[in-house]
Enzyme design. Structure first.
Site, short mmCIF file in Angstrom:
data_model
loop_
_atom_site.label_atom_id
_atom_site.label_comp_id
_atom_site.label_asym_id
_atom_site.label_seq_id
_atom_site.Cartn_x
_atom_site.Cartn_y
_atom_site.Cartn_z
N ASP A 157 -12.16 -10.27 -1.40
CA ASP A 157 -13.46 -10.42 -0.75
C ASP A 157 -14.43 -9.49 -1.45
O ASP A 157 -14.02 -8.53 -2.10
CB ASP A 157 -13.42 -10.23 0.78
CG ASP A 157 -12.76 -8.95 1.25
OD1 ASP A 157 -12.73 -7.97 0.49
OD2 ASP A 157 -12.29 -8.93 2.41
N HIS A 169 -10.37 -5.98 -2.60
CA HIS A 169 -11.47 -5.83 -1.65
C HIS A 169 -12.61 -5.15 -2.41
O HIS A 169 -12.64 -3.93 -2.54
CB HIS A 169 -11.02 -5.00 -0.44
CG HIS A 169 -9.94 -5.69 0.35
ND1 HIS A 169 -10.19 -6.85 1.07
CD2 HIS A 169 -8.63 -5.42 0.51
CE1 HIS A 169 -9.06 -7.24 1.64
NE2 HIS A 169 -8.11 -6.40 1.32
N GLU A 229 0.81 -1.24 0.00
CA GLU A 229 0.00 0.00 0.00
C GLU A 229 0.84 1.28 0.00
O GLU A 229 0.64 2.16 0.84
CB GLU A 229 -0.99 -0.03 1.18
CG GLU A 229 -1.88 -1.26 1.13
CD GLU A 229 -2.83 -1.41 2.32
OE1 GLU A 229 -2.82 -0.54 3.21
OE2 GLU A 229 -3.58 -2.41 2.34
N GLU A 237 -6.11 -10.55 -1.90
CA GLU A 237 -6.96 -10.38 -0.70
C GLU A 237 -8.43 -10.30 -1.11
O GLU A 237 -9.18 -9.46 -0.61
CB GLU A 237 -6.55 -9.10 0.06
CG GLU A 237 -5.10 -9.09 0.49
CD GLU A 237 -4.69 -7.86 1.30
OE1 GLU A 237 -5.59 -7.14 1.81
OE2 GLU A 237 -3.48 -7.62 1.42
O1 9MR Z 1 -7.59 -8.70 7.91
C1 9MR Z 1 -6.83 -7.78 8.64
C2 9MR Z 1 -7.62 -7.36 9.88
O2 9MR Z 1 -7.78 -8.45 10.75
C3 9MR Z 1 -6.90 -6.22 10.57
O3 9MR Z 1 -7.69 -5.74 11.64
C4 9MR Z 1 -6.64 -5.11 9.58
C5 9MR Z 1 -5.91 -3.95 10.23
O4 9MR Z 1 -5.49 -3.02 9.31
O5 9MR Z 1 -5.86 -5.62 8.51
C6 9MR Z 1 -6.56 -6.57 7.79
O6 9MR Z 1 -5.85 -6.94 6.64
C7 9MR Z 1 -5.51 -5.91 5.70
C8 9MR Z 1 -4.28 -6.35 4.99
O7 9MR Z 1 -3.25 -6.62 5.90
C9 9MR Z 1 -3.83 -5.30 3.99
N1 9MR Z 1 -4.87 -4.94 3.08
C10 9MR Z 1 -6.12 -4.59 3.69
C11 9MR Z 1 -6.59 -5.69 4.64
C12 9MR Z 1 -7.96 -5.38 5.21
O8 9MR Z 1 -7.90 -4.27 6.03
#
Ligand code: 9MR
Length: 467
Positions: free
Chosen positions: A271, A241, A164, A269
């Site tokens: 969803d 996402h 990111e 990732e």
């Molecule tokens: O799935 C992850 C969630 O459990 C955490 O709370 C969150 C915190 O930022 O991060 C989520 O995973 C992220 C991933 O590491 C990077 N891309 C976005 C994902 C969704 O937020």
């Protein structure tokens, strides 16, 4: 089959599926005369791609572990490899969660996507709020990459090296790395990761870069420039996402243009969220969307695979981050496959043979598991499955995970396969149908040592049973 992906396909098929009774068939193969549930990892491997999921280490037991092991051939720790998880206090390392995911993956013939080395979020405050000189932060980042990627050297398929780095308009996000080190932190991170684990494929990962837009243009230009400078980047991760009904129409073209730069691409990732409650119409659209994303990956030779960000709605970040939204993954909260799961399977070439998707019991199932005889190294067990639903079950597969490392050695009245600790028992031709209220029974011999703890969770055609 993608020709350049034969190596990966071979890996997928060589997963430690062990047939212990009956004719040789991959785990999850259709029992004779009955529709079986598709197995995403086998279907994907036949196309030379992987199908992965993010997991939560602390949940890797019971039905959660069974589905993760049976259906997916790549795991991403959802949080356990982030800097804030592994070194919350400088010099104080916590590897247990990350170790658990890597160990589980290896026990089940799965690859691991390492996530993530350099990211602005879930950073420990000693990094985020330190008063750094450029040299000071550069040394800390280099040390972090050497330590973490070095620890798992040779065991990680892909590393998300930088996560990111962009704002939505394509400018650089003003993370502590960007502010203190400038644009060059990205190249430095990739070089450090290559040095730490030369075998891992090194990825740049971001969200809202699935279609062609200002942000993905910036990513494209960065990858092109890194390649031109000889920086060791191997792949681009499109997080994906997404929102139901909004798969970008340029997804496939976007994957292709990155591939044309000479890097692999992965959907990392995936969803697809919706406003709750989930309706049949929304779930049908979600099925089409999961199918479309999977097809877009299959259409481009350099697309390495797809990872869903949590396979069950009970393990998804969406409800916590988007009020009133959810139901974003391929399985519901009770591990029942949703239409989205069949959409993925269909994209991977599975057909339901006209019996309609989802032979899972409508109203549920109960399982009685009993050890009938036990000696110092072995035991005999009998399993009885009851269809407590109102519709017949036509073709069944019962899945469980061994709590204490047992192995099935011989089975009767079912075909049993074991991969790692995950077991699948499929019906014989003569007991494929279980009428409402009726049962099917099979037995097996197994080996044990230390403890012979009974399984605590079973799924019948993907649906959790009462034990
Ligand atoms: O799935 C992850 C969630 O459990 C955490 O709370 C969150 C915190 O930022 O991060 C989520 O995973 C992220 C991933 O590491 C990077 N891309 C976005 C994902 C969704 O937020």
């Amino acid at each position: 089959m993608k020709l350049q992906s034969l190596r990966r396909a071979a890996f997928g098929i060589s997963a430690t599926a062990l047939l212990v009774a009956g004719a040789v068939a991959p785990a999850g193969a259709a029992p004779a005369g009955a529709a079986a549930e598709p197995v995403l990892r086998d279907l994907a491997a036949a196309h030379g791609i992987y199908y992965g999921t993010a997991v939560t280490a602390s949940k890797l037991n019971g039905t959660y572990a069974t589905v993760a092991a049976q259906q997916f051939d790549s795991l991403t720790p959802g949080n356990e490899m982030k800097w804030g998880s592994v070194e919350p206090v400088r010099g104080d390392f916590r590897w247990s969660g990350a170790d658990a995911v890597v160990d589980f993956a290896e026990a089940h013939g799965q690859k691991v996507r390492g996530h993530t080395l350099v990211w602005h979020s879930q950073l420990p405050s000693w990094v985020e709020n330190g008063s750094w000189t450029a040299d000071g932060l550069r040394a800390v980042v280099a040390d972090h990459i050497a330590t973490e990627a070095g620890r798992y050297k040779g065991r990680i398929d892909h590393w998300d090296v930088v996560n990111e780095p962009f704002n939505e308009d394509g400018t650089r996000r003003q993370s502590v790395f960007q502010r203190v080190l400038g644009d060059g932190y990205v190249a430095e991170a990739f070089r450090a990761a290559r040095a730490a684990d030369p075998a891992a494929k090194l990825y740049l990962n971001d969200y809202n870069v699935e279609g062609i837009n200002a942000k993905s243009d910036a990513m494209y230009n960065l990858v092109r420039s890194l390649k031109a400078q000889g920086v060791p980047i191997d792949g681009v991760g499109l997080q994906a996402h997404l929102i139901v009904g909004q798969v970008p129409s340029t997804l496939r073209a976007n994957i292709q243009r990155f591939a044309d730069l000479g890097v692999d691409v992965a959907v990392t990732e995936l969803d697809i969220r919706m406003t709750l409650p989930a309706t049949d119409a929304k779930l049908a659209q979600q099925k089409a969307d999961y199918k479309a994303v999977t097809q877009a990956c299959l259409a481009v030779a350099r697309c390495a695979g797809v990872t869903v960000w949590g396979f069950t709605d009970s393990d998804s970040w969406i409800p916590d981050f988007f009020e009133g939204q959810g139901a974003a993954t391929p399985y519901d909260e009770n591990y029942r496959p949703k239409p989205a799961y069949y959409g993925i399977a269909e994209a991977l070439g599975w057909t339901d043979g006209g019996t309609g998707p989802g032979p899972g019991p409508v109203g549920g199932c109960t399982v009685a598991y009993g050890v009938q005889n036990q000696w110092s190294t072995g035991f005999t067990a009998q399993v009885t499955v009851r269809n407590t639903g109102t519709a017949p079950v036509n073709g069944w597969r019962l899945d469980w995970t061994w709590p204490s490392g047992q192995r099935v050695t011989q089975a009767w009245n079912a075909t049993v396969t074991q991969s790692g600790t995950a077991v699948s028992a499929s019906n014989a031709s003569y007991n494929a149908t279980i009428a409402p209220g009726a049962t099917a029974t099979f037995g097996f011999n197994g080996s044990w040592s230390g403890a012979n703890t009974a399984p605590t969770a079973f799924t019948l055609n993907g649906a959790a049973c009462t034990v």
